[in-house]
Design a protein around this motif. Structure first.
Motif, PDB file in Angstrom:
ATOM      1  N   ARG A 131       3.896  -2.080  -5.363  1.00  0.00           N
ATOM      2  CA  ARG A 131       2.037  -1.998  -6.090  1.00  0.00           C
ATOM      3  C   ARG A 131       2.697  -2.536  -7.508  1.00  0.00           C
ATOM      4  O   ARG A 131       1.684  -2.908  -7.844  1.00  0.00           O
ATOM      5  CB  ARG A 131       2.029  -0.910  -5.341  1.00  0.00           C
ATOM      6  CG  ARG A 131       0.226  -0.271  -5.905  1.00  0.00           C
ATOM      7  CD  ARG A 131      -0.449   0.732  -6.097  1.00  0.00           C
ATOM      8  NE  ARG A 131      -1.543   1.085  -6.170  1.00  0.00           N
ATOM      9  CZ  ARG A 131      -2.706   1.467  -5.721  1.00  0.00           C
ATOM     10  NH1 ARG A 131      -2.364   0.591  -4.484  1.00  0.00           N
ATOM     11  NH2 ARG A 131      -3.480   1.079  -6.509  1.00  0.00           N
ATOM     12  N   CYS A 176      -5.557  -2.461  -0.153  1.00  0.00           N
ATOM     13  CA  CYS A 176      -4.827  -2.326  -1.856  1.00  0.00           C
ATOM     14  C   CYS A 176      -5.011  -3.373  -2.682  1.00  0.00           C
ATOM     15  O   CYS A 176      -5.247  -3.579  -3.600  1.00  0.00           O
ATOM     16  CB  CYS A 176      -3.557  -2.113  -1.434  1.00  0.00           C
ATOM     17  SG  CYS A 176      -2.350  -1.670  -2.611  1.00  0.00           S
ATOM     18  N   ASP A 181      -3.833  -1.399   5.170  1.00  0.00           N
ATOM     19  CA  ASP A 181      -3.594  -0.502   4.540  1.00  0.00           C
ATOM     20  C   ASP A 181      -3.196  -1.888   3.223  1.00  0.00           C
ATOM     21  O   ASP A 181      -3.363  -1.161   1.969  1.00  0.00           O
ATOM     22  CB  ASP A 181      -3.177   0.337   4.535  1.00  0.00           C
ATOM     23  CG  ASP A 181      -1.687   0.120   4.768  1.00  0.00           C
ATOM     24  OD1 ASP A 181      -1.104  -0.784   5.071  1.00  0.00           O
ATOM     25  OD2 ASP A 181      -0.281   1.007   4.809  1.00  0.00           O
ATOM     26  N   ASP A 182      -2.477  -2.456   3.650  1.00  0.00           N
ATOM     27  CA  ASP A 182      -2.511  -3.552   2.590  1.00  0.00           C
ATOM     28  C   ASP A 182      -3.057  -3.946   2.058  1.00  0.00           C
ATOM     29  O   ASP A 182      -3.497  -4.431   0.575  1.00  0.00           O
ATOM     30  CB  ASP A 182      -0.699  -4.461   3.040  1.00  0.00           C
ATOM     31  CG  ASP A 182       0.491  -3.633   2.657  1.00  0.00           C
ATOM     32  OD1 ASP A 182       0.308  -2.715   2.348  1.00  0.00           O
ATOM     33  OD2 ASP A 182       0.971  -4.565   3.360  1.00  0.00           O
ATOM     34  N   ALA A 222       1.120  -1.278   0.127  1.00  0.00           N
ATOM     35  CA  ALA A 222       0.017  -0.314  -0.098  1.00  0.00           C
ATOM     36  C   ALA A 222       0.662   1.014  -0.002  1.00  0.00           C
ATOM     37  O   ALA A 222       0.264   2.031  -0.424  1.00  0.00           O
ATOM     38  CB  ALA A 222      -0.812  -0.265   1.061  1.00  0.00           C
ATOM     39  N   GLN A 223       2.300   1.267   0.178  1.00  0.00           N
ATOM     40  CA  GLN A 223       2.884   2.371   0.496  1.00  0.00           C
ATOM     41  C   GLN A 223       4.232   2.894   0.112  1.00  0.00           C
ATOM     42  O   GLN A 223       4.340   3.745  -0.512  1.00  0.00           O
ATOM     43  CB  GLN A 223       2.984   2.295   1.973  1.00  0.00           C
ATOM     44  CG  GLN A 223       2.101   2.230   2.967  1.00  0.00           C
ATOM     45  CD  GLN A 223       1.541   3.868   3.246  1.00  0.00           C
ATOM     46  OE1 GLN A 223       2.072   4.633   2.564  1.00  0.00           O
ATOM     47  NE2 GLN A 223      -0.022   3.879   3.492  1.00  0.00           N
ATOM     48  N   GLU A 276      -8.737  -3.831  -3.792  1.00  0.00           N
ATOM     49  CA  GLU A 276      -8.910  -1.951  -5.020  1.00  0.00           C
ATOM     50  C   GLU A 276      -8.401  -3.199  -5.844  1.00  0.00           C
ATOM     51  O   GLU A 276      -8.433  -3.075  -7.420  1.00  0.00           O
ATOM     52  CB  GLU A 276      -8.262  -1.433  -4.279  1.00  0.00           C
ATOM     53  CG  GLU A 276      -7.675  -0.076  -5.680  1.00  0.00           C
ATOM     54  CD  GLU A 276      -7.859   1.020  -4.906  1.00  0.00           C
ATOM     55  OE1 GLU A 276      -7.296   1.605  -6.165  1.00  0.00           O
ATOM     56  OE2 GLU A 276      -7.587   1.018  -3.989  1.00  0.00           O
TER      57      GLU A 276
END
Length: 408
Positions: A338, A368, A364-365, A332-333, A371
């Protein structure tokens, strides 16, 4: 065992020492922390007592022996503990150093940018305590310390000292539990729990990989035959090495084990590491194809860490692609992670195979990956590896945790 911190920055070493103690050093099984400002001194300590250090933190930028050199020598002296790399270097340099360490067969828990943040350090220590599978290739793992261990492993295979833990795998869109991965362990009589990164290479060298695989697979099939959920029975995934695909009657042997356990072959997944895909695949392709004809699914494990070419992925009858934790953690970061995950997911869609994210640890991962369209996931964010007897209890408790995770 002890923890070793190798860093020429006195402030970093002292701060790390304070943080480690505050997080419960002794409760984690470590007796003390040793500090070194030079790689040469740290290497001398480990060389004197390789088994005395269970965890090493190493900076990359040091005068004299730098961190990459230290890692290389650490592998040479037979260090079998866990390694964490720390540095103020740019993320891609830190990531490259991590891959160098993994290529040496070391158990790399991860990397920490400077200044080390308590939350990131806590996550690293939590991973070690959870007993996750190391990300490095199994055939590069370090051997057991004694030449007599081959005989001990042979006895363990026949006497029931091998057992499985199970980590659930869930649908990232719905949260439905779809299966578990079997993680083999050896309950050694004197050393305690021995991980597969130690005993699998030993089994390959000693000609025991066939009997070992049969016990692990048989245990998994018998454990899993009674697991049911509202959606039906759970799939069970078992790791194999390419050495297990060396005889043409292997599909028949798998079928017999499944029949003895009354377990449907359609719910069995056999995982093969990408770093172990065959270089002379004629016999292996024969075996894999017949396994698929019997209903067994095949997964590429640790995808992205090996050097398979697209022709292999096209020709091998895989049904599942497992994205390695090294790309999942921090996706995610980190734009580069990604991009790699996006490429893997696009490839999987093109060749029509299912995708699994391995090593899910952060919310958050998870968001992500959902998504991006990854289908399945597993990791400590979902559940830590557990004994067979706890799987059904966990599935009953999972809906409460699931709703919280998917709503976040």
């Amino acid at each position: 065992m002890k923890i070793l911190v190798v860093d020429d920055d006195d402030f970093t070493t002292r701060l790390l020492q304070i943080q480690l103690r505050a997080m419960g050093l002794r409760k984690s099984g470590y007796a003390a922390i040793e500090l070194c400002s030079r790689g040469e001194d740290g290497l001398a300590l480990v060389s004197t007592d390789p088994a005395g250090f269970g965890l090493v933190f190493c900076d990359l930028r040091m005068p004299g022996m730098d961190g990459v050199e230290f890692v290389r020598h650490l592998a040479e002296v037979g260090f079998a503990g866990a390694l964490v790399l720390i540095s103020g270097a740019e993320p891609r340099v830190l990531q490259a150093a991590e891959q160098v360490a993994r290529a040496q067969g070391l158990n790399v828990l991860g990397t920490l940018p400077k200044p080390v943040q308590p939350a990131a350090l806590r996550d690293i220590l939590h991973q070690e305590a959870a007993g996750e599978e190391p990300a490095g290739p199994a055939d590069e793992a370090l051997p057991l310390v004694s030449g007599q261990d081959a005989s001990a492993l042979e006895a363990a295979i026949t006497s029931g000292e091998l057992f499985n833990l199970y980590q659930p795998k869930v649908d990232l869109a719905t949260g439905e539990v779809v299966g578990v991965e079997a993680l083999a362990r050896w309950q050694h009589r004197t050393r305690g729990i021995v991980m597969p990164t130690e005993f699998v290479p030993l089994a390959e060298r000693a000609g025991l990989i066939g009997p070992l695989a049969r016990v692990v697979l048989s245990n998994a099939l018998h454990d899993a035959r009674h697991w049911t959920t509202p959606g039906g029975g759970l799939d069970v995934a078992v790791n194999l090495t390419m050495a297990n695909l060396s005889t043409l009657d292997m599909p028949e042997r798998v079928a017999r084990l499944a029949a003895a356990a009354d377990f449907p072959l359609e719910r069995l997944v056999l995982e093969l590491s990408e770093t172990h895909l065959p270089t002379q695949p004629k016999a292996q392709l024969d075996i894999m194809t017949r396994l698929r004809l019997k209903g067994v699914r095949l997964a590429i494990d640790e995808f992205g860490t090996g050097f398979s070419n697209l022709a292999q992925l096209r020709d091998m009858p895989f049904s599942e692609l497992k994205i390695d934790r090294g790309f999942v953690r921090g996706v995610a970061q980190d734009p580069s992670r990604r991009a790699i995950v996006q490429a893997a997911l696009a490839l999987a869609r093109e060749i029509d195979v299912q995708t699994v994210a391995v090593g899910l640890e952060a919310m958050d991962d998870l968001a992500c990956l959902r998504e991006l369209g990854c289908q399945l996931g597993q990791g400590v964010l979902v559940a830590e590896p557990m004994p067979a007897a706890e799987v059904m209890r966990w599935t009953r408790e999972w809906p409460v945790l699931r709703d919280g995770l998917l709503a976040a």
